[in-house]
Design a protein around this motif. Sequence first.
Motif, PDB file in Angstrom:
ATOM      1  N   VAL A 381     -57.698 -14.746  84.336  1.00 21.07           N
ATOM      2  CA  VAL A 381     -57.638 -13.375  84.832  1.00 21.07           C
ATOM      3  C   VAL A 381     -58.993 -12.888  85.317  1.00 21.07           C
ATOM      4  N   ALA A 382     -58.923 -11.822  86.099  1.00 17.61           N
ATOM      5  CA  ALA A 382     -60.121 -11.226  86.664  1.00 17.61           C
ATOM      6  C   ALA A 382     -60.736 -10.293  85.627  1.00 17.61           C
ATOM      7  N   TYR A 383     -61.401 -10.861  84.635  1.00 21.44           N
ATOM      8  CA  TYR A 383     -62.066 -10.063  83.601  1.00 21.44           C
ATOM      9  C   TYR A 383     -63.188  -9.270  84.268  1.00 21.44           C
ATOM     10  N   GLY A 528     -60.193   6.814  82.873  1.00 18.73           N
ATOM     11  CA  GLY A 528     -60.261   8.260  83.077  1.00 18.73           C
ATOM     12  C   GLY A 528     -59.489   8.755  84.285  1.00 18.73           C
ATOM     13  N   HIS A 529     -58.404   8.082  84.626  1.00 19.58           N
ATOM     14  CA  HIS A 529     -57.636   8.497  85.809  1.00 19.58           C
ATOM     15  C   HIS A 529     -57.117   9.931  85.721  1.00 19.58           C
ATOM     16  N   ALA A 530     -56.744  10.367  84.523  1.00 15.96           N
ATOM     17  CA  ALA A 530     -56.198  11.730  84.400  1.00 15.96           C
ATOM     18  C   ALA A 530     -57.243  12.754  84.824  1.00 15.96           C
ATOM     19  N   GLY A 694     -70.488   6.018  83.129  1.00 21.34           N
ATOM     20  CA  GLY A 694     -69.833   5.377  81.986  1.00 21.34           C
ATOM     21  C   GLY A 694     -69.292   4.007  82.351  1.00 21.34           C
ATOM     22  N   GLN A 695     -68.698   3.923  83.538  1.00 17.72           N
ATOM     23  CA  GLN A 695     -68.181   2.627  83.998  1.00 17.72           C
ATOM     24  C   GLN A 695     -69.321   1.614  84.116  1.00 17.72           C
ATOM     25  N   VAL A 696     -70.448   2.068  84.642  1.00 21.71           N
ATOM     26  CA  VAL A 696     -71.583   1.157  84.830  1.00 21.71           C
ATOM     27  C   VAL A 696     -72.133   0.712  83.463  1.00 21.71           C
ATOM     28  N   GLY A 757     -64.245   1.236  95.121  1.00 23.18           N
ATOM     29  CA  GLY A 757     -64.102   1.036  93.677  1.00 23.18           C
ATOM     30  C   GLY A 757     -65.459   0.817  93.031  1.00 23.18           C
ATOM     31  N   VAL A 758     -65.527   0.986  91.711  1.00 26.13           N
ATOM     32  CA  VAL A 758     -66.804   0.774  91.025  1.00 26.13           C
ATOM     33  C   VAL A 758     -66.639   0.130  89.647  1.00 26.13           C
ATOM     34  N   GLY A 759     -65.432   0.167  89.101  1.00 27.81           N
ATOM     35  CA  GLY A 759     -65.229  -0.233  87.703  1.00 27.81           C
ATOM     36  C   GLY A 759     -65.763  -1.618  87.362  1.00 27.81           C
TER      37      GLY A 759
END
Length: 806
Positions: A381-383, A528-530, A694-696, A757-759
């Motif tokens: 999988v794309a970890y 955090g999509h919401a 936070g993602q970074v 995208g950035v995740g």
Amino acid sequence: MNEMIPPAGDRAAALKGLGSSRKRVEDVRFTQGKGAYVDDIKLKDMVFGDFVRSPYAHARVVSVNKEAALAVPGVIAVLTAEDLAPLGLHWMPTLAGDRQMVLADGKVLYQGQEVAFVVAENRYACADAIELVEVDYEALPVVTDPFKALEPDAPVLREDLAGKTEGAHGPRRHHNHIFLWEQGDRAATEAVIDGADVVAEERIHYHRTHPCPLETCGCVASMDKITGKLTLWGTFQAPHAVRTVASLISGIAEHNIRVISPDIGGGFGNKVGVYPGYVCSIVASIVTGRPVKWVEDRMDNLMTTAFARDYWMDGRIAATKDGRITGLWCHVTADHGGFDACADPTKFPAGFFNICTGSYDIPVAYVGVDGVYTNKAPGGVAYRCSFRVTEAAYFIERMVDILAIKLGMDPVELRLKNFIRKDQFPYHSALGWEYDSGDYHTAMEQALAAVDYKGLRAEQAERLEAFKRGESRSLMGVGVAFFTEIVGAGPVKNCDILGLGMFDSCEIRIHPTGSAIARLGTISQGQGHATTFAQILASEIGIPADDITVEEGDTDTAPYGLGTYGSRSTPVAGAATAMAGRKIRAKAQMIAAYLLEVHDDDVEFDVDRFQIKGAPERFKTMKEIAFAAYNQAIPGLEPGLEAVSYYDPPNMTYPFGAYICVMDVDVDTGVCDVRRVYALDDCGTRINPMIIEGQVHGGLTEALAIAMGQEIAYDEDGNVTTGTLMDFFIPTAVETPHYETDHTVTPSPHHPIGAKGVGESPNVGGVPMFSNAVMDAFKPFGLTHAHMPHDHWRVWRIANGLGLHG
Ligand code: PCD
């Protein structure tokens, strides 16, 4: 009258739309222990399922005796392949076009493989019964090395494929060979390399690792025999696709299946695939007529579901004497384990590995990837990387550093010299991609200035002198990585999974009082999509983000979408959200014009309202418009205010970044002390800067883990030697360094709001950054390359091999 209207800036700020560091709305629940995860689901009469797993990596299953297990009080059933065979469910199709045993059918191919499924009233009875299922194994020779697996006399792993010379991705040339995937111009690349001034050559291994989310995989299957409806709650990163696949495999009509992804405790690619636990739980619920829960434990998770990487990359990179890269050649030996269950878009058996020309203008390139079966767990999988992009970035960023050594050039100078220039976008890479936008030089210069790169090199030289004088036992390493990602799969024309085009969707309903609900085809696992999708809408339709509920993950209510992985939610579902918002706005404009008694073209949108052009004091707010949609009969318009968008992106998005870190490497202990990490990311338009940060942070920490020690390792007998968190490295606050984040903004020209995208970016750029720093520390002593992970023992051995221990 005019002064009563708050200024546009104030009204925009009140919406908390694009660019606002709005606090994460989901955290109110999460931080108070009020999340609702799969294991929180408790249904009436629910029973539990768990697996008998193989201790052998390769063995024939001679017999399975269930009797003693069935005698355990509370045990309801023990399922084996024989029980599933009449239903045709003892094997299942994989995402990669292969097939995989659900329960061992005559043999096992990796340690931990599922052999029998025990169903009992509670977990304890399950555990007791598992011990009592007697399986008679006959051990077979084990092969865990993909190169050995391709030797002529290697053991035959997949007896079910005997005589099959064609696989899902073309010809197979050996009984353990899966496919050869080739891209680019081999002959032209080899000609360039043969005639080049300088060629750097290296074998680069990106070791096997695992996403290891906090919450393991699991599901609850509940078949209602009266209504004929199957409800399946699970840790699914792609709930709609799971529903379609479940319908195709089981024959249950799709409208009779409801798949729900509740809160998910981290995905990182681990929860994209379809696992035997899901199939067995569904069958067990049908057989017993009761809801069945299956939840992995940590060892199950690490040993059997969703490994990542395991790529052996042989590279050659050619350049002129003055450092112009002229060609890139790469051959990959990809270890896929016992079944090819890699999660990639169907037409890309090696994912987007052909982004391996990276951020450089390389005129000609070739890539060949051989997939190989071994006695290891399947998954691939794309970890935290969009389908093999991290392997590609690691490969090119190591190769460029190695080439710099050969050329006697500074690695940054070599990069600057070969970057794709701003005026070359949209840029067509030699391996077939069209990069949408970028400004690499600006990003790199900003990074160099921020860390005082020249100063760092001067300090490093001084430190080296001190080491040579015997005054210190540590070496300083400066690691530089510049990456280009490819995220947002993807255009339906070339990206599908099992025939399902990779579009995504958003459906919006505005309620009469001016608040709203938006439903999407994606599913948050912590991103955090919401919070963020409401921000996109707030800016598009002028309703405060706080008044918009975002809902995902229930196939009975959400529009169809392909889910969340490969950093595709913002590029695809985020675009759908903006487009659906624009449809709302178009209708709102007609309503506003009617209410203001002017022509549609005479009103214009202004933050949270439509106003008459040239007369801003005459307006209707979105709140007023929403109410009118439900209470006024507007000629020619249907009542209500709803919209849906299914978005097929014209291209993927290409985020990029410049990462630099500083490390002190102690040659006597092998301990690498990360002193400084600077990460500049460009993900186009930024929706929520705090969430991006936070993602970074999260992605860098996972990158640190992978580069510095995290590994799924096997011994010669195929035993997993890193199956617990005692051996599998997860950084804690102790190991995690301080991060400095920075950004530039180069919008995507084709995305409705310019976002990329950035995740996954920080993982893609972070791994080569950390690895390059370790290599850089040893460079003065002649080291060009050493394999990851750079744990203390391996780093100590590098130092020892270089004679640094005297
Ligand atoms: N953003 C912003 N802005 C921009 C972009 C983005 O703000 N420009 C944000 C959004 O909104 C979100 C986030 O950020 O919220 C992210 O995003 P994206 O990039 O789009 O992505 P998504 O799709 O959403 O997600 C996914 C990813 C992935 S992929 C992974 S791995 C990981 C990441 O995500 N995972 C996770 N991150 C995370 N986080 C968390 N918390 N958790 C998790 O699990 Mo794969 O393929 O699956 O391997």
